[in-house]
Structure formats: structure tokens, C-alpha cells
Design a protein around this motif. Structure first.
Motif, PDB file in Angstrom:
ATOM      1  N   LEU A 138      33.609  29.870  39.622  1.00 51.03           N
ATOM      2  CA  LEU A 138      34.867  29.550  38.954  1.00 51.03           C
ATOM      3  C   LEU A 138      35.990  29.417  39.965  1.00 51.03           C
ATOM      4  O   LEU A 138      35.880  29.856  41.111  1.00 51.03           O
ATOM      5  N   GLU A 185      41.362  32.123  40.128  1.00 49.40           N
ATOM      6  CA  GLU A 185      41.997  32.900  39.072  1.00 49.40           C
ATOM      7  C   GLU A 185      40.998  33.292  37.990  1.00 49.40           C
ATOM      8  O   GLU A 185      40.983  34.437  37.523  1.00 49.40           O
ATOM      9  N   ARG A 186      40.166  32.351  37.582  1.00 45.18           N
ATOM     10  CA  ARG A 186      39.182  32.658  36.540  1.00 45.18           C
ATOM     11  C   ARG A 186      38.070  33.559  37.082  1.00 45.18           C
ATOM     12  O   ARG A 186      37.557  34.418  36.372  1.00 45.18           O
ATOM     13  N   SER A 234      39.540  36.989  37.183  1.00 43.33           N
ATOM     14  CA  SER A 234      39.829  37.508  35.849  1.00 43.33           C
ATOM     15  C   SER A 234      38.664  38.310  35.284  1.00 43.33           C
ATOM     16  O   SER A 234      38.868  39.265  34.522  1.00 43.33           O
ATOM     17  N   TYR A 243      39.165  37.734  24.844  1.00 45.96           N
ATOM     18  CA  TYR A 243      38.954  37.173  26.179  1.00 45.96           C
ATOM     19  C   TYR A 243      37.476  36.933  26.424  1.00 45.96           C
ATOM     20  O   TYR A 243      36.619  37.769  26.111  1.00 45.96           O
ATOM     21  N   GLY A 292      35.385  33.088  32.088  1.00 38.53           N
ATOM     22  CA  GLY A 292      35.731  31.684  32.286  1.00 38.53           C
ATOM     23  C   GLY A 292      37.160  31.387  31.893  1.00 38.53           C
ATOM     24  O   GLY A 292      37.704  30.333  32.241  1.00 38.53           O
ATOM     25  N   GLU A 293      37.794  32.327  31.177  1.00 37.77           N
ATOM     26  CA  GLU A 293      39.200  32.175  30.810  1.00 37.77           C
ATOM     27  C   GLU A 293      40.072  32.947  31.791  1.00 37.77           C
ATOM     28  O   GLU A 293      39.571  33.671  32.654  1.00 37.77           O
ATOM     29  N   LEU A 294      41.382  32.821  31.621  1.00 38.12           N
ATOM     30  CA  LEU A 294      42.338  33.555  32.444  1.00 38.12           C
ATOM     31  C   LEU A 294      42.760  34.810  31.698  1.00 38.12           C
ATOM     32  O   LEU A 294      43.278  34.728  30.580  1.00 38.12           O
TER      33      LEU A 294
END
Length: 554
Positions: A226, A229-230, A233, A256, A259-261
Motif C-alpha cells: 500500500l 499512509e495506508r 494505518s 475501518y 487499505g483505508e486511511l
């Protein structure tokens, strides 16, 4: 001269609750079932990833929680301050917590322990359930001392602690498939509180349904691939706390997914001059201060040193982590002459330090300092400011709630600043329930009862069973002499939250003041079911049963 009603009202507990958000209920498993251990939940992944699966089962993450019978520590502990004796024992294959007080034969009982929480590296706490309320044992096993002791913050209590709620906020990083509590409650679950013990593969790799149904052709999330940032996370979502963290408006961190922030769900705040050794979970913050991270930037992450799928045994740790250091520190002197008699780099550069607020616990210093022995600033500035860790994601609303959260934690000096910021936020978001509840509570602290009542009523127009608003509005109604209206609200609150002794005690006292002795007695007995040593409840019940308290209507 004070009226009898005023004197009676002064006897109420009248404790206000902080703002606890209420969420909708997700589908739970059937009652009576048990959460599946990680070895069972991840077995389907192990069919193809056998070596990874085998090694992962020995990691702290895989063992972050599970069935109590899978992690058995027994022993006795006497708590001098309260006179309580605790015994954790293995009886016919089940783990039990027994409690008693030698000088008080009427106080004794037992709880069947259902689950453990903690990998055992630092310690273990056990969990139990009463009528669907999910609770923590007041004593924990500490690996360093190899003995039981009170949980952090409970050592100086003069009585056995009241019921300790295990909420989703605590479970989210130790369990998998955490479910939503029932509406209007803080920790009541009609079914399982969580579906799987430990941290399962999907916790870091996301939903594997398509991956499994396509025989591996559809990819799962691979954190290392990723963007920075991801990627970060995934670790940050559980290994970062800060001085406080606030959910964004309309977001729930339980939603959450890898793969997301995480910064799309939470805003993290720290005091700008914090020493960073006073909180339990601060590795991410410390790592960000290290020269290794500052020089390497986004090229370096937690996974440069930590393999999520493997934890080396103690006898191999020095060599394992030394190789991680030598991957970057390639000059010959580091491999041959730099303290070659001690291959453990962490001994000098990442020493363990005592965490001020957590007894029995030492944490590894992730600042990776060249000279760790140098004195650190105390962080005790008289004028401190909260700063967000992710500047672009933190809103003024989140900053306002962050200061309010510090007030709830006992920092009264932030009351005025929290009020000013929250008032400004309300102008922009007039129906934000956490903001309204926070303003209501601060109005109480500032002595403005009328304004506080109006704010709580605004909350209840949107959510009629909001725990904070119903309890705190009942307090204000009781203080103004509106006992029947207070009774109605406290009954609603206590029926949904029987383990909250404050609400139960207030309801019992109001029932007594209204002349309903039998109902008051029944409510007190319900309080003592969850908090058997609640001093006021025990004293009031004894007075009612002995006839000292007649519960004459006032």
C-alpha cells in the motif's frame, strides 16, 4: 433552614456521565456460543499459507485474546486497602474468580471467567459476562511479577471495584469480529461481543471472501504494497493512542478496513511537550521521533523491523533484530567492532523504561536514541497545547472534543478552553450529539443547570435513549425537585445499563424518596449483583431491610 426535600436531594449520588457515543446494533451470533480461537478462525488461510499460519499462531497478535481455558494462570491475591481476597482457580476445566472478605462474611462470590485478554508478554486479564454485560476482572496476572495484582488505577480503592465494563473501544484491537453493543448501552450484547479471539488474518488483510472463493486469484490487501499512509494505518489503528483521540463526525472507527486511511476515522492529539513515557501505547509516536524514521521517511515503517507473521523466541531475538539494524547500518564497523561483545542493539539503543501510569510494566523505547542515558524533559509545562498528529485531517470540532476529553480525564484546567471551542463547533454543526453532550456536561460543571438541561433535551430529541443525556438530565431534574421525571429517565437508563452503579444508586434513592421501598430494595439488589461491594448500595439496603430506612414519601 433547608427543607427536608433539599436535604434528601443532597444524599443522592448525582454523578454525571461523560459523553459516550451510542451506536446501532450489528448482527450478533446466537447466545450460548463462544468466540472461535484464532487457530480455528484462520485455519482456512493455513491450507495454502501453511508456514505463515504455523508461525503466526505463536505471535502476540494471534494470542491477544481467546478462551480463558486456553490461557490459564491461577493464584491468590490479598488487597490490603479493601481487605478483599481474590482467588483465580481452575475448577473442572473452567477458570473461576472467587472473591471474599474475611471480616465481612456477607461478601463472597464467584465469577466464571470466559475469555482472556493480553498476549501474556506483559500480563493477562480475564473477562466474564453477567446477563449479557461484558466485564473485566478487577485483578490481572502480571508476567514480570509472576503474580496477580489489582488492575492499573485500582490499587488504592478502599472497596472491591464496581463493575468494570469491557467496551468495544478496548476490544477492537485484541479481538476480531467485534460486534456493536445494544442501543443505549455501553457494554451489553445480546449475542457474542466478538466472533474470534486474537487478531485474525482479515484484521490486517481485509475481507478474504473473494480471495477464498476464487482459489486465491482475487487479491487480498497486502499492507506492505500500500501507499505509505495506508500501509502505516494498519499498524496505527491499534498501536497509537496519543493523549486523546476523537472519532470524526458521522464516522465509527469500528468500520475501518485495511487499505483505508485511519485518519479518515480518527483524529489523534498529543501535548506538544509530552515526555511520551507516561502512556502505555506510544510506540508509533516514539518511532516517529527516531532519527531512523526521520532520515528514512516513508521508506521505513513498523514492518522494517517487525514481522507481523513471526515473533522470534527469546534466545533468537538479539540476532533477529540486529540483522534488521545491519540492513541499514552497513558500515563494516557495525558488523565487526561496534560492541561486538553484545550483539543486542536494543539493550543500549532501545532500553526498557517504566511506564508511569501502568504498574509492573516496562515498554521498549522506540525512539532508537544514540545516547539513551541522557536526561529527558519532564513534559511538565504549565501552558501546554494539544497538537494533531495528522494535521490535514484534524478539524476544529475534533480539537474541541479532544480538550473536553481531557476534562473528563480529570484535567479541570482545560474546562474553559473546551467550552469556547465546543461552542464555536456547535455553531457549525448544531445537531452533533457528542458536541451537545459535551456542552451539556460542561454547563453542569459551570453551574448553568438550565442551559445544560436544554442541551440534553436537544440530544434526546435525536436519540431518546442516549446514556449520557438521560442520566445527566435526570440529575438536573432531581436537583430541581422533579423527582417523578428524574425517576422516569433513571429507570430507562438503568434498565439498559444495569451494571452502571451510579444510575442504579440514583434510581434507588429517588424511589425511596417517592415512598416506594420495595422498588428501591429491588434496584439496590440489582446494583449489588454487578458491584457486590458498592458501599452506598450495601449500606442503604441494610437500612431498608432493618427498618432504619422507611422510605417515607417526600
Amino acid at each position: 433552614m433547608m427543607s427536608s426535600l433539599t436535604l434528601a436531594l443532597r444524599k443522592l449520588i448525582l454523578l454525571a456521565l461523560g459523553a459516550y457515543p451510542v451506536h446501532t446494533l450489528a448482527q450478533n451470533s446466537s447466545p450460548g456460543q463462544a468466540a472461535t480461537p484464532v487457530r480455528q478462525a484462520d485455519a482456512v488461510c493455513g491450507k495454502c499459507h501453511q508456514e505463515i499460519y504455523r508461525k503466526y499462531l505463536d505471535t502476540p497478535m494471534a494470542n491477544a485474546s481467546g478462551l480463558a481455558a486456553d490461557r490459564v494462570f491461577t493464584g491468590a491475591f490479598h488487597h490490603p486497602q479493601s481487605g478483599m481476597d481474590y482467588l483465580v482457580s481452575n475448577q473442572d476445566g473452567s477458570l473461576w474468580l472467587n472473591y471474599s472478605r474475611l471480616a465481612d462474611p456477607g461478601l463472597q462470590g464467584s465469577r466464571k471467567l470466559d475469555y482472556f485478554l493480553g498476549s501474556g508478554h506483559l500480563g493477562i486479564t480475564y473477562l466474564y459476562s453477567v446477563n449479557g454485560y461484558f466485564l473485566e476482572s478487577p485483578v490481572a496476572y502480571y508476567a514480570g511479577a509472576k503474580a496477580f495484582d489489582m488492575k492499573p488505577g485500582l490499587a488504592n480503592l478502599p472497596a472491591m471495584p464496581s463493575a468494570l465494563p469491557m467496551t468495544r473501544g478496548c476490544m477492537r484491537c485484541h479481538m476480531s469480529g467485534v460486534q456493536r453493543e445494544d442501543p443505549g448501552t455501553r457494554n451489553h450484547f445480546k449475542g457474542l461481543p466478538f466472533l474470534h479471539g486474537g487478531v485474525t488474518c482479515e484484521s490486517c488483510h481485509g475481507d478474504a471472501t473473494r480471495h477464498l472463493s476464487s482459489s486465491g486469484r482475487a487479491a487480498v490487501v497486502n499492507p506492505i504494497k500500500l501507499d505509505p499512509e495506508r500501509r502505516d494505518s494498519v499498524c496505527i489503528s491499534c498501536h497509537l493512542e496519543g493523549d486523546t483521540r476523537i472519532e470524526h463526525a458521522g464516522r465509527n472507527v469500528d468500520d475501518y478496513k485495511p487499505g483505508e486511511l485511519i485518519a479518515d476515522y480518527l483524529s489523534y492529539f498529543v501535548y506538544a511537550d509530552d515526555s511520551m513515557m507516561s502512556r502505555g501505547v506510544s510506540e508509533v509516536e516514539e518511532f516517529g521521533l527516531s532519527k531512523c524514521k526521520r532520515v528514512s521517511g516513508d521508506r521505513m515503517s513498523c514492518m522494517n523491523c517487525h514481522d507481523p507473521h513471526y515473533s522470534p523466541p527469546p534466545e533468537e531475538q538479539a540476532a533477529f533484530y540486529r540483522q534488521k539494524c545491519l540492513a541499514c547500518h552497513t558500515a563494516p564497523k557495525y558488523a565487526t567492532t561496534h560492541f561486538n561483545r553484545n550483539p543486542d542493539c536494543t539493550t543500549c539503543h532501545m532500553p526498557k523504561g517504566k511506564v508511569e501510569k501502568v504498574p509492573h510494566i516496562a515498554w521498549t523505547d522506540h525512539r532508537i536514541r544514540q545516547n539513551p542515558g541522557h536526561a529527558e524533559p519532564s513534559g511538565a509545562s504549565s501552558a501546554r497545547e494539544l497538537v494533531p498528529l495528522f494535521d490535514e485531517k484534524a478539524s476544529p470540532r475534533d480539537l474541541a472534543l479532544a480538550y473536553y476529553d481531557l476534562v473528563l480525564g480529570g484535567n479541570a484546567s482545560e474546562t474553559d478552553r473546551a467550552w469556547t471551542l465546543l461552542s464555536s463547533s456547535r455553531n457549525s454543526f448544531p445537531n452533533d450529539l457528542p458536541v451537545l453532550n459535551a456542552l451539556g456536561y460542561l454547563a453542569q460543571l459551570r453551574g448553568n443547570r438550565s442551559q445544560a438541561m436544554d442541551l440534553y433535551r436537544e440530544v434526546l430529541k435525536v436519540d431518546p435513549i442516549d446514556l449520557t443525556a438521560t442520566n445527566n438530565l435526570a440529575i438536573l431534574l432531581a436537583r430541581s425537585g422533579q423527582l417523578k421525571n428524574a425517576e422516569t429517565l433513571w429507570k430507562k437508563t438503568f434498565d439498559l445499563n444495569e451494571d452502571v452503579d451510579e444510575a442504579g444508586m440514583n434510581l434507588a434513592l429517588v424511589e425511596c424518596m417517592l415512598g416506594d421501598k420495595d422498588t428501591a430494595r429491588q434496584v439496590l439488589q440489582r446494583v449489588l449483583l454487578y458491584s457486590p461491594d458498592q458501599p452506598m448500595a450495601r449500606r442503604k439496603l441494610q437500612m431498608i431491610q432493618s427498618g432504619q430506612e422507611t422510605c417515607t414519601a417526600r
